[in-house]
Design a protein around this motif. Structure first.
Motif, short mmCIF file in Angstrom:
data_model
loop_
_atom_site.label_atom_id
_atom_site.label_comp_id
_atom_site.label_asym_id
_atom_site.label_seq_id
_atom_site.Cartn_x
_atom_site.Cartn_y
_atom_site.Cartn_z
N TYR A 279 14.92 -42.29 13.02
CA TYR A 279 16.33 -42.67 12.89
C TYR A 279 16.71 -42.85 11.42
CZ TYR A 279 20.62 -45.37 13.24
OH TYR A 279 21.93 -45.81 13.08
N LEU A 280 15.86 -43.55 10.68
CA LEU A 280 16.15 -43.80 9.27
C LEU A 280 16.19 -42.49 8.49
CD1 LEU A 280 13.85 -46.92 8.78
CD2 LEU A 280 16.35 -46.91 8.80
N GLU A 281 15.26 -41.60 8.76
CA GLU A 281 15.23 -40.32 8.06
C GLU A 281 16.46 -39.48 8.40
OE1 GLU A 281 13.26 -38.96 5.85
OE2 GLU A 281 11.83 -40.61 5.70
N GLN B 98 4.97 -51.24 2.38
CA GLN B 98 5.36 -49.93 1.86
C GLN B 98 6.61 -49.42 2.57
OE1 GLN B 98 4.37 -48.19 -0.66
NE2 GLN B 98 2.47 -49.20 -1.25
N THR B 99 6.66 -49.58 3.89
CA THR B 99 7.82 -49.12 4.66
C THR B 99 9.07 -49.89 4.27
OG1 THR B 99 6.41 -48.46 6.51
CG2 THR B 99 8.73 -48.83 6.99
N ALA B 100 8.95 -51.19 4.13
CA ALA B 100 10.09 -52.01 3.71
C ALA B 100 10.61 -51.56 2.35
CB ALA B 100 9.71 -53.48 3.68
N VAL C 269 12.68 -52.84 12.82
CA VAL C 269 11.85 -52.31 13.90
C VAL C 269 10.67 -51.53 13.33
CG1 VAL C 269 11.79 -50.80 15.92
CG2 VAL C 269 13.80 -52.24 15.49
N ALA C 270 10.95 -50.69 12.33
CA ALA C 270 9.88 -49.90 11.71
C ALA C 270 8.84 -50.79 11.06
CB ALA C 270 10.48 -48.94 10.68
N VAL C 271 9.28 -51.80 10.33
CA VAL C 271 8.36 -52.71 9.64
C VAL C 271 7.52 -53.48 10.65
CG1 VAL C 271 8.22 -54.77 8.19
CG2 VAL C 271 9.77 -52.91 7.57
N ARG C 272 8.17 -54.00 11.69
CA ARG C 272 7.47 -54.82 12.68
C ARG C 272 6.37 -54.04 13.40
NH1 ARG C 272 4.63 -56.44 15.67
NH2 ARG C 272 4.73 -58.05 17.28
N ASN C 273 6.51 -52.72 13.48
CA ASN C 273 5.56 -51.92 14.25
C ASN C 273 4.62 -51.08 13.39
OD1 ASN C 273 6.23 -52.30 17.28
ND2 ASN C 273 8.23 -52.13 16.29
N CYS C 274 4.48 -51.45 12.13
CA CYS C 274 3.46 -50.81 11.28
C CYS C 274 2.08 -51.31 11.69
CB CYS C 274 3.72 -51.13 9.81
SG CYS C 274 5.12 -50.22 9.11
N GLY C 275 1.05 -50.53 11.35
CA GLY C 275 -0.30 -50.89 11.76
C GLY C 275 -0.89 -52.04 10.97
N THR C 276 -0.60 -52.10 9.67
CA THR C 276 -1.16 -53.15 8.82
C THR C 276 -0.07 -53.77 7.95
OG1 THR C 276 -1.64 -51.66 6.96
CG2 THR C 276 -3.34 -51.88 8.68
N LEU C 277 -0.41 -54.88 7.35
CA LEU C 277 0.54 -55.56 6.47
C LEU C 277 0.88 -54.69 5.27
CD1 LEU C 277 2.07 -58.20 6.21
CD2 LEU C 277 0.11 -59.15 4.98
N LEU D 142 3.15 -47.84 17.75
CA LEU D 142 3.32 -46.63 16.96
C LEU D 142 4.54 -45.85 17.41
CD1 LEU D 142 2.34 -44.65 14.81
CD2 LEU D 142 0.84 -43.62 16.53
N GLN D 143 4.79 -45.82 18.70
CA GLN D 143 5.94 -45.09 19.23
C GLN D 143 7.25 -45.68 18.71
OE1 GLN D 143 6.36 -45.17 23.50
NE2 GLN D 143 7.68 -43.37 23.53
N LEU D 144 7.37 -47.01 18.75
CA LEU D 144 8.59 -47.64 18.24
C LEU D 144 8.75 -47.41 16.74
CD1 LEU D 144 8.70 -51.06 20.14
CD2 LEU D 144 10.24 -49.10 20.40
N ARG D 145 7.64 -47.46 16.01
CA ARG D 145 7.70 -47.22 14.58
C ARG D 145 8.20 -45.81 14.29
NH1 ARG D 145 2.58 -47.03 10.30
NH2 ARG D 145 3.80 -46.39 8.48
N GLU D 146 7.66 -44.83 15.01
CA GLU D 146 8.07 -43.44 14.78
C GLU D 146 9.53 -43.23 15.14
OE1 GLU D 146 5.22 -41.30 17.07
OE2 GLU D 146 3.78 -41.16 15.41
#
Length: 224
Positions: free
Chosen positions: A217-219, A96-98, A83-91, A208-212
């Motif tokens: 959750y991960l943190e 980096q998130t992955a 979910v976090a990766v899918r909702n990042c702003g750029t590739l 952005l909301q879903l990413r945050e």
């Protein structure tokens, strides 16, 4: 014993059944209970996963087994990380998130973004000793990464090259069918290459909301 989310075997039973074998028998042979594949919170031994895929490819006469399995998976196998990766702003942010949270999926593997001249490289590494042959799990992982990058960027030719550290095990036609980009073998590492400019490609419909929420959750649950 180092673990991986059981979702890493998503699509395994269906693929094996299509190839004419009983997936439950193969899973039990490597001490993986068939029912754990239905539990999104379950984990299995990463070593058992490696051996299962190698044996499946050999026993079923399907040398591109890992690549075929990659086409049956998507970011959903990563759970909240997906979910976090899918909702990042750029590739680039997605890569980096992955990389940052890949240990949540399994501490046995790493996907590390690097820069080499005019190209960005996402390098896949298995962080285990004495694992033996791991061709199928490598081709599964790199294949899924290439497919994910293509889907996130909505650019069919965003992957400039695919690299494998092992020698070719399947027919060249199989690699051409799975990858749009050129495929190289016996390389220093297994990775996908992108043009450096591709890191700035936007991810469509990202929230952005879903990413945050996913990163919170991960943190909260996995920083230890």
């Amino acid at each position: 014993m180092t673990l991986v989310r059981a979702s890493a075997l998503s699509g395994y039973r269906e693929l094996v059944s299509e190839l004419g074998a009983d997936p439950s028998d193969l899973l039990r042979r490597f001490r993986i209970r068939p029912d754990v594949l239905d539990d999104p919170q379950a984990f299995v031994s990463y070593g058992s996963l490696i051996r299962l895929l190698e044996h499946s490819a050999s026993a079923l006469g399907c040398r591109d087994f890992g690549m075929r399995l990659s086409t049956r998976q998507d970011l959903g196998i990563l759970g909240p990380l997906g979910v976090a990766v899918r909702n990042c702003g750029t590739l680039g942010e997605a890569m980096q998130t992955a990389s940052q949270y890949m240990f949540v999926h399994s501490p046995a593997i790493s996907f590390a973004p690097q820069v080499d001249g005019e190209r960005a490289r996402l390098v896949f590494t298995i962080l285990l000793d004495r694992i033996g042959a791991a061709v199928q799990v490598t081709e599964l992982s790199v294949g899924l990464a290439a497919r994910t990058v293509t889907l996130l960027s909505d650019e069919p030719h965003v992957v400039a090259a695919v690299r494998f550290s092992h020698a070719r095990v399947a027919a060249l036609s199989a690699y051409r069918a799975h990858f749009v980009a050129p495929v190289e073998f016996a390389c220093p590492e297994s990775a996908i290459d992108l043009e450096l400019s591709a890191l700035a490609l936007p991810i469509q419909d990202a929230s952005l909301q879903l990413r945050e929420l996913a990163e919170d959750y991960l943190e909260l649950h996995h920083t230890d």
